[in-house]
Write an enzyme that holds these catalytic residues in place. Structure first.
Site, PDB file in Angstrom:
ATOM      1  CE1 TYR A 237       5.754  47.697 -12.565  1.00 64.99           C
ATOM      2  CE2 TYR A 237       7.825  48.770 -13.105  1.00 64.99           C
ATOM      3  CZ  TYR A 237       6.708  48.054 -13.489  1.00 64.99           C
ATOM      4  OH  TYR A 237       6.565  47.675 -14.809  1.00 64.99           O
ATOM      5  CE  LYS A 241       5.320  43.469 -13.971  1.00 64.67           C
ATOM      6  NZ  LYS A 241       4.027  43.013 -14.592  1.00 64.67           N
TER       7      LYS A 241
END
Length: 491
Positions: A237, A241
Site C-alpha cells: 500500500y 502510494k
C-alpha cells in the site's frame, strides 16, 4: 498564500471526484452540498461498466448512507431533485487512459467544464495484490494527471495520499516530496516501468505454471510485499502510494497540484454529526475486538503515539488547500494532516478510553449477554509476542498434530482451521508491526501555515476547522468515535 471566503470560492464550481464511493470522498461531497448548495456540479467517477450500475452504486454506497441524513432533513422533499441536479454520474476507471470514459460527449463536457479535480481513488488494503495496487495507486495517478492537463478550466488538482509513505522512519518526518528513483534503504534505481514489467512477468510465469486463481492471488500479494521491502517500504500500500506521489512530481509540469497526506483517518468529530464511520479502519479493528471480548493481548509500544485525525478535519484541510492553491501552477505543496505533533495520543490513553467506555456500556452479544472487558496484556516486542503465541497456540497446534496421527486424522478439521487462523494472525502482525512500533512524528509546518492563512483571511473557520489542538481526545473517543464504531461497525 492568500485566501478569501471559502464558501464564495466553492460557488458555481464544477468538481470531479475520483473514488467517489470511498469514505473521505462521501464526506467531501456531503460537506460541500450542505454548506454551499450553489456549487454548480459534481462529476462522480465510479468504477462501473455503465450508467445503470453507477446509479445503483450512487444510491447504495453514497446518498443512501446515514451520512446524508442531515442534508436530507434540511432539504426535505427537495432532496432527490437537488441531488439529481448537482451530482452527475461518470462510469469509469482510473486504471485506464482517459479515466476509462467511454462516452465521448460526456468526456468532452468534463474536460471543458471542470474547475477542480480531487483524486481520492485508491486501494487502502495493506495486503493488496501488487498488480491491483500498482494499477490503482500508481499508474492511476498518471492517468489522472494526464486527464487533468486537458481540462481547459482547471484551477487545481488535489491528490490525496497518506502520511505513511514515509515508511518506517523515526523522528520528525517532514512534508517533503518523493522523486522518481528514490529509495528508502539506499537501493538505487526504483523505476516504475520496471515495476510494471515485473508484475507482467510474474503473472505470465504463474499462468505458465498453471497456478489457480487463489494461488495467483496469494503469490501477487507476497510479490508486492517483497518488492516494497527491496526499496525500503514495509507494505504494498504505502509503496504504491509513494510511487504515485513520484508520478505527480514527475508529470505535473505547470499543473496546479496539492498533495494531502492524512495519518490514520477516524470517524467524524463534528460534521455532519459526530461519530460517522464506515468500514473497519486501522485502529477500529482493535476497538471491535476489545469490545467483543476477543482482544486478550496487544502487540505494540504502550507509550507510542498513534496518529489519529477525524475525517471531517481531513476534508476541511482538503477544501482550504484547494482554494489556496487554485491557479498557482508552480507550487507542489505537501500537507501532513495529523495530530502527533500538536496533540499526541498514546496507545495507553487509547486503551484507557476503550476500557472506560465498554465497562460503562458493554456490548450485548446475540444471546443478550453483556460482554465483560478487562485490561489487555501488552507485549512490547516481537520476542515476547512469539513466546505468547507459542505457549497459547503453537503448542496446542502441535498437540493436535500428534492426536491426528494417533486417531487417524480425526482432528484434521480442527487442526486445519486453527492453523489457518494462526497463519492469518501472523500475517496481519507482520503487516501492521511497523505501525505498532512506529516512532515517527509528522511535522505539519505547511499545514500550520495553511491554518494561519485561513484564520487571517476571510475563511469561515467555524465551518472549515482542521486544528488537532482543538480536540479533547477523551471526549472524542467517549462521545463520538466509540459510539460511532458500535453503531456503524459492530454486528
Amino acid at each position: 498564500m492568500e485566501l478569501g471566503s471559502l464558501l464564495h470560492f466553492l460557488q458555481h464550481k464544477t468538481i470531479l471526484v475520483t473514488g467517489a464511493t470511498g469514505f473521505l470522498a462521501k464526506i467531501f461531497v456531503e460537506k460541500i452540498l450542505r454548506v454551499q448548495p450553489n456549487v454548480k456540479k459534481f462529476y462522480l467517477l465510479l468504477r462501473a461498466p455503465d450508467i445503470k450500475s453507477a446509479a445503483h452504486r450512487l444510491h447504495n454506497e453514497i446518498i443512501g448512507k446515514d451520512l446524508f441524513r442531515v442534508l436530507k432533513e434540511n432539504l426535505g422533499a427537495n432532496f432527490n431533485s437537488f441531488v439529481s441536479e448537482k451530482l452527475s454520474l461518470v462510469p469509469g476507471d482510473i486504471t485506464r487512459e482517459d479515466l476509462g470514459l467511454k462516452d465521448s460527449i460526456l468526456r468532452d463536457e468534463i474536460l471543458n467544464s471542470t474547475d477542480v479535480i480531487v483524486n481520492l481513488a485508491a486501494t487502502t488494503n495493506f495486503d493488496e495484490r501488487y498488480d491491483v495496487a500498482l494499477d490503482l495507486n500508481t499508474l492511476g495517478v498518471k492517468h489522472v494527471i494526464n486527464f487533468s492537463k486537458r481540462c481547459v478550466k482547471l484551477k487545481v488538482l488535489v491528490h490525496v495520499s497518506t502520511a505513511y509513505v514515509s515508511g518506517e522512519k523515526g523522528g520528525l518526518i517532514l512534508e517533503s516530496p518523493y522523486h522518481l528513483g528514490d529509495s528508502l534503504n539506499g537501493v538505487p534505481g526504483l523505476d516504475i516501468d520496471v515495476e510494471k514489467k515485473a508484475v507482467e512477468d510474474k503473472l505470465d510465469e504463474l499462468r505458465r505454471q498453471g497456478a489457480k486463481e487463489r494461488e495467483i492471488n496469494m503469490a501477487m500479494k507476497d510479490f508486492g510485499i517483497d518488492r516494497a521491502k527491496v526499496y525500503g517500504w514495509p507494505n504494498t500500500y504505502v509503496f504504491t502510494k509513494a510511487m504515485g506521489e513520484m508520478l505527480v512530481g514527475h508529470l505535473k509540469e505547470n499543473l496546479p497540484v496539492v498533495i494531502i497526506r492524512p495519518t490514520i483517518v477516524s470517524s467524524t468529530w463534528k460534521e455532519p454529526f459526530s461519530g460517522w464511520v464506515e468500514g473497519i479502519r486501522t485502529i477500529d479493528s482493535l476497538a471491535v475486538a476489545f469490545g467483543k471480548g476477543k482482544l486478550t493481548c496487544f502487540l505494540g509500544d504502550e507509550k507510542g503515539v498513534v496518529d489519529v485525525i477525524p475525517a471531517d478535519m481531513v476534508v476541511n484541510a482538503i477544501l482550504v488547500a484547494m482554494a489556496v492553491h487554485a491557479d498557482q501552477p508552480y507550487n507542489e505543496t505537501i500537507y501532513h494532516v495529523g495530530s502527533s505533533l500538536r496533540n499526541p495520543l498514546t496507545y495507553t490513553r487509547l486503551q484507557d478510553y476503550g476500557l472506560k467506555y465498554f465497562t460503562a456500556k458493554p456490548w450485548i452479544d446475540k444471546n443478550g449477554r453483556p460482554i465483560k472487558v478487562g485490561r489487555v496484556t501488552v507485549l512490547n516486542n516481537m520476542a515476547s509476542f512469539r513466546r505468547y503465541m507459542f505457549i497459547r497456540y503453537i503448542l496446542l497446534l502441535k498437540g493436535l498434530e500428534l492426536a491426528n496421527t494417533a486417531f487417524c486424522q480425526y482432528f484434521q478439521g480442527t487442526y486445519l482451521e486453527l492453523n489457518r487462523k494462526l497463519q492469518f494472525v501472523m500475517r496481519l502482525v507482520d503487516l501492521y508491526r511497523p505501525y505498532l512500533f512506529f516512532k515517527g512524528i509528522f511535522d505539519d509546518l505547511n499545514t500550520e501555515k495553511l491554518r494561519m492563512t485561513a484564520r487571517q483571511g476571510e475563511v469561515e473557520t467555524h465551518l472549515f476547522y482542521f486544528d488537532p489542538k482543538e480536540i479533547d481526545w477523551e471526549d472524542y473517543f467517549m462521545n463520538a468515535h466509540l459510539p460511532g464504531i458500535v453503531k456503524y461497525i459492530f454486528k
